[in-house]
Scaffold this motif. Structure first.
Motif, PDB file in Angstrom:
ATOM      1  N   SER A  71      -1.722   4.485  -1.397  1.00  0.00           N
ATOM      2  CA  SER A  71      -2.583   3.350  -0.585  1.00  0.00           C
ATOM      3  C   SER A  71      -2.200   3.224   0.753  1.00  0.00           C
ATOM      4  O   SER A  71      -3.061   2.883   1.661  1.00  0.00           O
TER       5      SER A  71
ATOM      6  N   PHE B 295      -8.873   0.138   0.035  1.00  0.00           N
ATOM      7  CA  PHE B 295      -8.416   1.047  -0.679  1.00  0.00           C
ATOM      8  C   PHE B 295      -9.347   1.188  -1.630  1.00  0.00           C
ATOM      9  O   PHE B 295     -10.024   2.442  -2.143  1.00  0.00           O
TER      10      PHE B 295
ATOM     11  N   VAL C 289      -4.440   7.209  -9.014  1.00  0.00           N
ATOM     12  CA  VAL C 289      -3.818   6.670  -7.809  1.00  0.00           C
ATOM     13  C   VAL C 289      -2.217   6.441  -8.093  1.00  0.00           C
ATOM     14  O   VAL C 289      -2.102   6.166  -9.323  1.00  0.00           O
TER      15      VAL C 289
ATOM     16  N   CYS D 183      -0.626   3.436  -6.602  1.00  0.00           N
ATOM     17  CA  CYS D 183      -0.737   2.290  -5.541  1.00  0.00           C
ATOM     18  C   CYS D 183       0.257   1.353  -5.433  1.00  0.00           C
ATOM     19  O   CYS D 183       0.592   0.659  -6.790  1.00  0.00           O
TER      20      CYS D 183
ATOM     21  N   THR E 294      -1.598  -3.372  -4.098  1.00  0.00           N
ATOM     22  CA  THR E 294      -1.630  -4.457  -5.175  1.00  0.00           C
ATOM     23  C   THR E 294      -0.557  -5.541  -4.975  1.00  0.00           C
ATOM     24  O   THR E 294      -1.151  -6.679  -5.261  1.00  0.00           O
TER      25      THR E 294
END
Length: 328
Positions: A250, A258, A275, A277, A281
């Protein structure tokens, strides 16, 4: 196509959903996370605060992730808090790099090995490499040899090797600049091509998207450097330079951007496989945790954090391709 041993395939399945899509949560940050917590807190931040935040993220968000990426320095307690559905990736690199020496040369955690990381439960090994395809040959050759050794270590332990590639320009430190955005497609796609070679024994590439979306037509707030057609071509080219499964990082952008990027990548014909990420998040949960305590951090993770990861999962189902299509 990538050939996986029985053991590696089983590990990959533990890290993915039933369709072969990786929706992994990353919180292997160390120095940067310490700075984020310190910036939001009136109190001195010790190691305990980092460990606790990782534990909270793992406990509250892994029920919605296929796996989690942690570090062995602060993250092993969090590994024990993860949901039973979540596989475990463990970082092997020493955090940061020596800025006094040219080349952003990689280094390993001195008291860890692939064998030891596997012993504490890792389903896969992740290593971060900073790489400039246009840097001096003697620097890049050292990096090539380093990754060859690391890949061979993962082969010996029969465990998947996830190589995280972060591009840079040795002549320009500002990776958010327009000047860097102009060369980013070349930097990203050429380094992917290099580390897809069999000599490195990489199983999954963790990579940046090949453009800075803040300069793409229709997404840019100011200067436009890529038309939609140009950006589409770069995403398509990225898929064509590798036969390996690859997943997107990300890179600290917002959760919304994203997700929009993944949709753009899919529409461009990208065959990305999921992903890993991190900050997109959970990063906005650091402030309530640091300033108000664990209860406030937990509340944020159970509400906004959960919403972020569930929204990302929805986008992934509509955009990502299965890594099963790339292996035999």
């Amino acid at each position: 196509m990538l050939t996986l041993t029985k053991s590696k395939r089983a590990a990959m399945e533990r890290l993915s959903d039933e369709q072969g899509i990786i929706g992994a949560l990353a919180i292997d940050q160390r120095g940067s996370l310490k700075k984020m917590i310190a910036a939001a807190s009136d109190q001195p931040v010790g190691d305990e605060g980092i460990v606790t935040f990782k534990e909270l993220v793992s406990e509250k968000l892994t029920p919605y992730a296929t796996s989690i990426l942690l570090d062995p320095e602060y993250g092993l307690p969090a590994a024990k808090k993860r949901a039973s559905n979540a596989g475990l990736l463990v970082a092997y690199e020493k955090t940061g790099y020596d800025a006094t020496e040219p080349g952003r040369l990689p280094d390993l955690l001195p008291t860890w090995s692939v064998h030891r990381l596997k012993e504490v439960g890792a389903d896969a090994i992740k290593f971060l490499l900073y790489y400039d395809v246009d840097e001096a040959t003697e620097i890049n050759d050292r990096k090539h040899a380093f990754i060859e050794r690391l890949g061979s270590e993962c082969v010996a332990e029969d465990i998947p090797f996830f190589l995280e590639l972060v591009s840079y320009d040795a002549a320009n430190d500002d990776v958010k600049s327009a000047a860097y955005a102009k060369v980013k497609p070349h930097k990203v796609n050429e380094m992917m091509k290099e580390f897809s070679k069999p000599a490195y024994h990489v199983d999954v590439l963790k990579v940046e998207v090949p453009v800075n979306m803040e300069f793409v037509e229709g997404y840019a707030q100011g200067e436009v450097l890529y038309t939609k057609e140009e950006a589409t071509r770069y995403f398509k080219e990225q898929s064509e330079v590798t036969d390996l499964p690859f997943i997107f990082l990300s890179a600290g952008v917002s959760a919304a951007l994203f997700q929009e990027t993944l949709v753009f990548a899919h529409e461009a014909g990208s065959t990305f496989n999921g992903v890993l990420c991190g900050r997109a998040t959970w990063k906005n949960g650091v402030a309530p945790f640091a300033s108000e305590g664990s209860a406030a951090g937990t509340k944020w993770l159970k509400t906004t954090g959960k919403e972020n990861i569930e929204a990302l999962n929805k986008v992934l189902k509509e955009t990502a391709s299965s890594w099963y299509q790339k292996v035999k």
